[in-house]
Design a protein around this motif. Structure first.
Motif, short mmCIF file in Angstrom:
data_model
loop_
_atom_site.label_atom_id
_atom_site.label_comp_id
_atom_site.label_asym_id
_atom_site.label_seq_id
_atom_site.Cartn_x
_atom_site.Cartn_y
_atom_site.Cartn_z
N LYS A 92 -41.95 -2.17 58.61
CA LYS A 92 -43.36 -2.39 58.83
C LYS A 92 -44.05 -1.05 59.04
O LYS A 92 -43.50 -0.14 59.65
N THR A 122 -46.36 0.69 61.10
CA THR A 122 -46.94 0.46 62.42
C THR A 122 -48.40 0.86 62.50
O THR A 122 -49.17 0.26 63.24
N GLU A 161 -50.62 0.47 60.15
CA GLU A 161 -51.40 -0.60 59.54
C GLU A 161 -51.45 -1.84 60.42
O GLU A 161 -52.34 -2.67 60.27
N LEU A 162 -50.51 -1.98 61.35
CA LEU A 162 -50.44 -3.17 62.19
C LEU A 162 -51.10 -2.98 63.55
O LEU A 162 -51.20 -3.92 64.32
N ASP A 170 -57.37 -7.40 64.42
CA ASP A 170 -55.91 -7.34 64.40
C ASP A 170 -55.41 -7.47 62.97
O ASP A 170 -55.29 -8.58 62.46
N ALA A 210 -52.52 -7.22 61.86
CA ALA A 210 -51.23 -7.93 61.80
C ALA A 210 -51.43 -9.44 61.78
O ALA A 210 -50.50 -10.17 61.47
N SER A 270 -51.50 -11.41 64.13
CA SER A 270 -50.60 -12.05 65.09
C SER A 270 -51.35 -12.59 66.29
O SER A 270 -50.78 -13.27 67.13
N SER A 297 -57.90 -13.10 65.27
CA SER A 297 -57.56 -11.76 64.78
C SER A 297 -58.81 -10.87 64.71
O SER A 297 -58.70 -9.70 64.41
N ASN A 337 -51.98 -6.11 70.48
CA ASN A 337 -51.93 -7.44 69.87
C ASN A 337 -50.68 -8.17 70.35
O ASN A 337 -49.89 -7.65 71.15
N GLU A 342 -47.96 -8.86 68.91
CA GLU A 342 -46.69 -8.27 68.49
C GLU A 342 -46.36 -7.02 69.28
O GLU A 342 -45.30 -6.44 69.12
N TYR A 357 -48.22 -4.17 69.19
CA TYR A 357 -48.81 -2.97 68.62
C TYR A 357 -50.07 -2.62 69.42
O TYR A 357 -50.85 -3.50 69.78
#
Length: 163
Positions: free
Chosen positions: A23, A25, A27-28, A57, A59, A61, A110, A143, A145, A147
């Motif tokens: 992944k 990171t 971009e997330l 967000d 991602a 998530s 998001s 977020n 996840e 990040y």
């Protein structure tokens, strides 16, 4: 026996690394845009102002938490790249104001606009005036996840009679 063990271990490592999803990171990480106050704005002790952020967000998530704090910048220190403002002369703090906020964000969204009203108190709990001058916010968004992103915002706080 050790050669067989080495071959099996190497094949297993190759298999696991081939299955792992890499992944990006950056971009997330959540994306934060400070809508209010603007960089270099002047805020007055005892006068409410709007603190507003646009949070996204990438991602997808779901958003997690927002934390932000404010502290003096009387010594002209920096916390990364951001818009810098004209500053007062350096000085030693006598009774600087500090504030800390921790907020939960909607975990089913998001995109979100965080909006709150803040009043910086003119005096502390001992009835002493806070130091006017250069301050900045640290803003962290995480977020679901895990990040996280970080940004800062410089502003000036003055006494209400300077309005």
């Amino acid at each position: 026996m050790s050669r067989v063990f080495f071959i099996i271990t190497a094949l297993f490592a190759l298999l696991v690394s081939g299955c792992a999803e890499e992944k990006d990171t950056e971009e997330l990480q959540p994306v934060v845009e400070v809508l209010m106050p603007s960089p270099c704005d002047t805020i007055y002790f005892g006068v409410p102002f709007t603190f507003m952020l646009q949070i996204e967000d990438p991602a997808k998530s779901g958003l997690g938490n927002l934390s932000f704090d404010a502290h003096n910048n009387f010594n002209h220190h920096s916390h990364g790249s951001h818009i810098s403002c004209p500053m007062d002369d350096k000085k030693d703090p006598v009774n600087p104001w500090e504030g800390v906020w921790i907020k939960s964000l909607p975990d089913d969204k998001s995109e979100y606009v965080f909006d709150t009203e803040i009043t910086i108190p003119l005096k502390d709990e001992d009835n002493n005036y806070h130091d006017p001058g250069d301050y900045h916010f640290h803003i962290y968004v995480t977020n679901n996840e895990g990040y996280q992103t970080f940004t800062t915002l410089d502003f000036k706080v003055l006494m209400p009679e300077n309005k």
